[in-house]
Motif scaffolding. Structure first.
Motif, PDB file in Angstrom:
ATOM      1  N   ARG A 105       0.834  -1.204   0.000  1.00  0.00           N
ATOM      2  CA  ARG A 105       0.000   0.000   0.000  1.00  0.00           C
ATOM      3  C   ARG A 105       0.866   1.251   0.000  1.00  0.00           C
ATOM      4  O   ARG A 105       0.578   2.223  -0.709  1.00  0.00           O
ATOM      5  CB  ARG A 105      -0.904   0.012   1.235  1.00  0.00           C
ATOM      6  CG  ARG A 105      -2.072  -0.946   1.192  1.00  0.00           C
ATOM      7  CD  ARG A 105      -2.818  -0.919   2.514  1.00  0.00           C
ATOM      8  NE  ARG A 105      -3.228   0.429   2.880  1.00  0.00           N
ATOM      9  CZ  ARG A 105      -3.583   0.796   4.101  1.00  0.00           C
ATOM     10  NH1 ARG A 105      -3.557  -0.089   5.093  1.00  0.00           N
ATOM     11  NH2 ARG A 105      -3.956   2.033   4.345  1.00  0.00           N
ATOM     12  N   PHE A 106       1.922   1.225   0.798  1.00  0.00           N
ATOM     13  CA  PHE A 106       2.817   2.378   0.891  1.00  0.00           C
ATOM     14  C   PHE A 106       3.474   2.659  -0.464  1.00  0.00           C
ATOM     15  O   PHE A 106       3.471   3.802  -0.941  1.00  0.00           O
ATOM     16  CB  PHE A 106       3.880   2.105   1.951  1.00  0.00           C
ATOM     17  CG  PHE A 106       4.927   3.170   2.062  1.00  0.00           C
ATOM     18  CD1 PHE A 106       4.668   4.342   2.750  1.00  0.00           C
ATOM     19  CD2 PHE A 106       6.177   2.999   1.480  1.00  0.00           C
ATOM     20  CE1 PHE A 106       5.625   5.329   2.855  1.00  0.00           C
ATOM     21  CE2 PHE A 106       7.135   3.980   1.577  1.00  0.00           C
ATOM     22  CZ  PHE A 106       6.868   5.148   2.275  1.00  0.00           C
ATOM     23  N   ALA A 107       4.034   1.627  -1.068  1.00  0.00           N
ATOM     24  CA  ALA A 107       4.710   1.801  -2.351  1.00  0.00           C
ATOM     25  C   ALA A 107       3.741   2.304  -3.428  1.00  0.00           C
ATOM     26  O   ALA A 107       4.083   3.183  -4.238  1.00  0.00           O
ATOM     27  CB  ALA A 107       5.344   0.481  -2.783  1.00  0.00           C
ATOM     28  N   HIS A 126      -4.157  10.687   1.361  1.00  0.00           N
ATOM     29  CA  HIS A 126      -5.021  10.131   2.404  1.00  0.00           C
ATOM     30  C   HIS A 126      -4.652   8.669   2.695  1.00  0.00           C
ATOM     31  O   HIS A 126      -4.731   8.223   3.847  1.00  0.00           O
ATOM     32  CB  HIS A 126      -6.485  10.245   1.983  1.00  0.00           C
ATOM     33  CG  HIS A 126      -7.074  11.604   2.225  1.00  0.00           C
ATOM     34  ND1 HIS A 126      -7.401  12.059   3.480  1.00  0.00           N
ATOM     35  CD2 HIS A 126      -7.382  12.609   1.362  1.00  0.00           C
ATOM     36  CE1 HIS A 126      -7.901  13.286   3.392  1.00  0.00           C
ATOM     37  NE2 HIS A 126      -7.894  13.652   2.121  1.00  0.00           N
ATOM     38  N   ALA A 127      -4.274   7.932   1.654  1.00  0.00           N
ATOM     39  CA  ALA A 127      -3.874   6.539   1.859  1.00  0.00           C
ATOM     40  C   ALA A 127      -2.618   6.465   2.728  1.00  0.00           C
ATOM     41  O   ALA A 127      -2.512   5.615   3.629  1.00  0.00           O
ATOM     42  CB  ALA A 127      -3.627   5.866   0.509  1.00  0.00           C
ATOM     43  N   LEU A 128      -1.672   7.367   2.482  1.00  0.00           N
ATOM     44  CA  LEU A 128      -0.462   7.396   3.298  1.00  0.00           C
ATOM     45  C   LEU A 128      -0.784   7.766   4.741  1.00  0.00           C
ATOM     46  O   LEU A 128      -0.249   7.169   5.683  1.00  0.00           O
ATOM     47  CB  LEU A 128       0.533   8.404   2.709  1.00  0.00           C
ATOM     48  CG  LEU A 128       1.240   7.981   1.419  1.00  0.00           C
ATOM     49  CD1 LEU A 128       2.017   9.147   0.836  1.00  0.00           C
ATOM     50  CD2 LEU A 128       2.177   6.809   1.688  1.00  0.00           C
ATOM     51  N   ALA A 129      -1.674   8.751   4.918  1.00  0.00           N
ATOM     52  CA  ALA A 129      -2.042   9.151   6.279  1.00  0.00           C
ATOM     53  C   ALA A 129      -2.753   8.016   7.008  1.00  0.00           C
ATOM     54  O   ALA A 129      -2.518   7.786   8.198  1.00  0.00           O
ATOM     55  CB  ALA A 129      -2.939  10.392   6.231  1.00  0.00           C
ATOM     56  N   TYR A 139       5.387   3.688  10.298  1.00  0.00           N
ATOM     57  CA  TYR A 139       5.197   4.553   9.135  1.00  0.00           C
ATOM     58  C   TYR A 139       4.992   6.035   9.431  1.00  0.00           C
ATOM     59  O   TYR A 139       5.139   6.849   8.521  1.00  0.00           O
ATOM     60  CB  TYR A 139       3.990   4.067   8.317  1.00  0.00           C
ATOM     61  CG  TYR A 139       4.271   2.828   7.508  1.00  0.00           C
ATOM     62  CD1 TYR A 139       4.970   2.905   6.310  1.00  0.00           C
ATOM     63  CD2 TYR A 139       3.851   1.583   7.942  1.00  0.00           C
ATOM     64  CE1 TYR A 139       5.236   1.769   5.567  1.00  0.00           C
ATOM     65  CE2 TYR A 139       4.112   0.442   7.209  1.00  0.00           C
ATOM     66  CZ  TYR A 139       4.801   0.534   6.014  1.00  0.00           C
ATOM     67  OH  TYR A 139       5.061  -0.591   5.278  1.00  0.00           O
ATOM     68  N   ARG A 140       4.626   6.434  10.651  1.00  0.00           N
ATOM     69  CA  ARG A 140       4.196   7.825  10.836  1.00  0.00           C
ATOM     70  C   ARG A 140       5.290   8.823  10.478  1.00  0.00           C
ATOM     71  O   ARG A 140       5.035   9.781   9.740  1.00  0.00           O
ATOM     72  CB  ARG A 140       3.688   8.053  12.257  1.00  0.00           C
ATOM     73  CG  ARG A 140       3.132   9.464  12.460  1.00  0.00           C
ATOM     74  CD  ARG A 140       2.181   9.571  13.619  1.00  0.00           C
ATOM     75  NE  ARG A 140       0.992   8.766  13.450  1.00  0.00           N
ATOM     76  CZ  ARG A 140      -0.153   8.988  14.084  1.00  0.00           C
ATOM     77  NH1 ARG A 140      -0.258  10.011  14.907  1.00  0.00           N
ATOM     78  NH2 ARG A 140      -1.187   8.197  13.903  1.00  0.00           N
ATOM     79  N   GLN A 141       6.507   8.648  11.003  1.00  0.00           N
ATOM     80  CA  GLN A 141       7.563   9.593  10.663  1.00  0.00           C
ATOM     81  C   GLN A 141       7.878   9.561   9.175  1.00  0.00           C
ATOM     82  O   GLN A 141       8.099  10.606   8.551  1.00  0.00           O
ATOM     83  CB  GLN A 141       8.823   9.288  11.476  1.00  0.00           C
ATOM     84  CG  GLN A 141       9.972  10.265  11.229  1.00  0.00           C
ATOM     85  CD  GLN A 141       9.628  11.686  11.605  1.00  0.00           C
ATOM     86  OE1 GLN A 141       9.429  12.009  12.766  1.00  0.00           O
ATOM     87  NE2 GLN A 141       9.554  12.570  10.605  1.00  0.00           N
ATOM     88  N   THR A 142       7.864   8.381   8.578  1.00  0.00           N
ATOM     89  CA  THR A 142       8.142   8.273   7.144  1.00  0.00           C
ATOM     90  C   THR A 142       7.084   9.009   6.327  1.00  0.00           C
ATOM     91  O   THR A 142       7.405   9.726   5.368  1.00  0.00           O
ATOM     92  CB  THR A 142       8.185   6.793   6.723  1.00  0.00           C
ATOM     93  OG1 THR A 142       9.210   6.124   7.460  1.00  0.00           O
ATOM     94  CG2 THR A 142       8.471   6.655   5.232  1.00  0.00           C
ATOM     95  N   VAL A 143       5.818   8.836   6.702  1.00  0.00           N
ATOM     96  CA  VAL A 143       4.747   9.517   5.981  1.00  0.00           C
ATOM     97  C   VAL A 143       4.857  11.028   6.156  1.00  0.00           C
ATOM     98  O   VAL A 143       4.660  11.792   5.193  1.00  0.00           O
ATOM     99  CB  VAL A 143       3.370   8.996   6.448  1.00  0.00           C
ATOM    100  CG1 VAL A 143       2.241   9.858   5.895  1.00  0.00           C
ATOM    101  CG2 VAL A 143       3.178   7.544   6.004  1.00  0.00           C
ATOM    102  N   LEU A 144       5.167  11.482   7.363  1.00  0.00           N
ATOM    103  CA  LEU A 144       5.355  12.920   7.571  1.00  0.00           C
ATOM    104  C   LEU A 144       6.504  13.449   6.714  1.00  0.00           C
ATOM    105  O   LEU A 144       6.425  14.557   6.165  1.00  0.00           O
ATOM    106  CB  LEU A 144       5.618  13.202   9.054  1.00  0.00           C
ATOM    107  CG  LEU A 144       4.394  13.136   9.966  1.00  0.00           C
ATOM    108  CD1 LEU A 144       4.824  13.148  11.432  1.00  0.00           C
ATOM    109  CD2 LEU A 144       3.432  14.276   9.683  1.00  0.00           C
TER     110      LEU A 144
END
Length: 331
Positions: A105-107, A126-129, A139-144
Motif C-alpha cells: 500500500r505504501f509503495a 489520504h492513503a499514506l495518512a 510509518y508515521r515519521q516516514t509519511v510525515l
C-alpha cells in the motif's frame, strides 16, 4: 511383588527409550500402570498378611490409575504447548502478511503522488495518512517526511484569480498535505507523546496550522509563509530553524514553547508576527531579522539572552524593555 518390580523396571526402560526416540508413550504408560498395580498390591500382601485381598487390589488399582492420570496430564500439557506454538506461528504469519500488505500500500501510494490527476494525488495522500495511523510505529515519521517533501516541491504562492485551473488544483493537493501533517501530529496536551520531525526547507505554504500540536525538530529554512499561519500553543521539543524564512501574512507563534534552539536569524516579514507569552527555554536568535508589519514579544520568557544583532523592526512593536536600546543602536 517381584512381578510388579520387574514390570515397573521394564516400564522405566521403555520410558527412557520413548523419551530418547520421541515415540508415543501409551504402551509405556500401560506397562507402568500394570507394574504399579502389581508392585503396590504385592507389597501390601508381603508387609501385612492380614490385609484383605479386595483392599490390596483396590489400592493397587489406585496406584495404576495414578500412573495413567499422570500420563493424561502430560498429554494435555503437550497438546497445550503444541497449540500455543501453532498460534504463535500463526501470529507471526499474520504479522508478516499485514506488513507485506502495508508495504505494498505504501509503495503504491507513493507512486500515485506523481499521477497527473489531482484527485488521485489527494487519494494517495489520504492513503499514506491512513497507513501512518494504523501502523504508527513503522510509518508515521516516514509519511510525515513524504508529506513535507511534497510541500517542498517548487510552487509559486500566492495564487491570483488569473492563475490557471491546474495550479489551483495543485494548491488543493498541497493544502490537503498540510492538513494531514496537522492530523498526524500529537496534541500539545498529550503526555509522553512521540516527537515527530518536520522539514519544510524552501517550502511555500499558506494556512499551515500546527496550533496546539507537538513537534520534534522543526526546520523551515528559507521557507515562505503566506496569508496566515499558526504555530501558537505549539510545543517544539527539538530545535526550530526559521533561518532565512519569509513571512508575507500573519504569523502566530504566541503561547508556544521552544525547548531547543529557536533560530529566526535573517527572518524577514512584511506583516504581523506575534510571539507574545512564548517561552524560549533554549538559545534564541533573531539576528539580522527585518520586521515591517508588527512584532510582538509581550510577556515572552527567555532562558538565555537572545541574539538580536542587526535586528530591524520598523512596524508596530511590543518588545522586552532590554531590547529597546539595542534596537535604537541598530537603526
Amino acid at each position: 511383588m517381584i512381578a510388579g518390580a520387574v514390570t515397573t523396571a521394564v516400564a522405566l526402560g521403555l520410558l527412557l527409550i520413548s523419551l530418547k526416540r520421541k515415540r508415543n508413550m501409551l504402551a509405556t504408560t500401560i506397562v507402568g500402570a500394570v507394574g504399579a498395580f502389581l508392585l503396590v498390591a504385592g507389597w501390601l500382601f508381603v508387609v501385612d498378611s492380614t490385609t484383605a485381598k479386595g483392599e490390596a487390589i483396590k489400592t493397587g488399582g489406585l496406584a495404576g490409575g495414578a500412573v495413567i492420570a499422570l500420563y493424561a496430564l502430560w498429554l494435555n500439557d503437550r497438546r497445550r504447548r503444541t497449540e500455543e506454538a501453532r498460534q504463535h506461528l500463526e501470529g507471526l504469519r499474520t504479522d508478516h502478511d499485514r506488513s507485506r500488505v502495508a508495504d505494498e500500500r505504501f509503495a503504491r501510494a507513493v507512486e500515485l503522488l506523481g499521477h497527473d490527476a489531482d484527485q488521485v494525488r489527494v487519494g494517495a495522500l489520504h492513503a499514506l495518512a491512513g497507513l501512518a495511523e494504523s501502523s504508527e510505529k513503522d510509518y508515521r515519521q516516514t509519511v510525515l517526511n513524504i508529506l513535507c517533501s511534497y510541500l517542498r516541491r517548487p510552487f509559486e504562492l500566492p495564487l491570483t484569480a488569473e492563475a490557471d485551473p491546474e495550479r489551483h488544483r495543485e494548491l488543493e493537493v498541497r493544502l490537503t498535505a498540510q492538513q494531514l501533517i496537522t492530523k498526524l501530529l500529537p496534541h500539545a496536551d498529550l503526555p509522553d507523546a512521540p516527537h515527530y520531525d518536520l522539514n519544510l526547507t524552501n517550502a511555500s505554504v499558506e494556512y499551515l496550522d500546527l496550533a496546539h500540536r507537538q513537534v520534534g525538530q522543526f526546520v523551515a529554512r528559507s521557507a515562505k509563509f503566506y496569508r496566515a499561519n499558526a504555530f501558537h500553543h505549539t510545543t517544539f521539543h527539538g530545535d526550530a530553524h526559521f533561518t532565512g524564512a519569509e513571512n508575507h501574512g500573519r504569523l502566530y507563534v504566541h503561547d508556544s514553547v521552544f525547548h531547543g534552539k529557536a533560530w529566526f536569524s535573517n527572518f524577514a516579514s512584511d506583516d504581523e508576527v506575534d510571539f507574545h507569552a512564548t517561552d524560549f527555554r533554549g538559545a534564541s536568535k533573531f539576528a539580522f531579522g527585518a520586521y515591517k508589519g508588527g512584532f510582538s514579544l509581550a510577556g515572552a520568557k527567555f532562558a538565555t539572552r537572545a541574539d538580536i544583532r542587526g535586528l530591524r523592526v520598523t512596524g508596530k512593536r511590543d518588545l522586552p524593555a532590554g531590547w529597546l536600546t539595542d534596537l535604537e543602536g541598530n537603526a
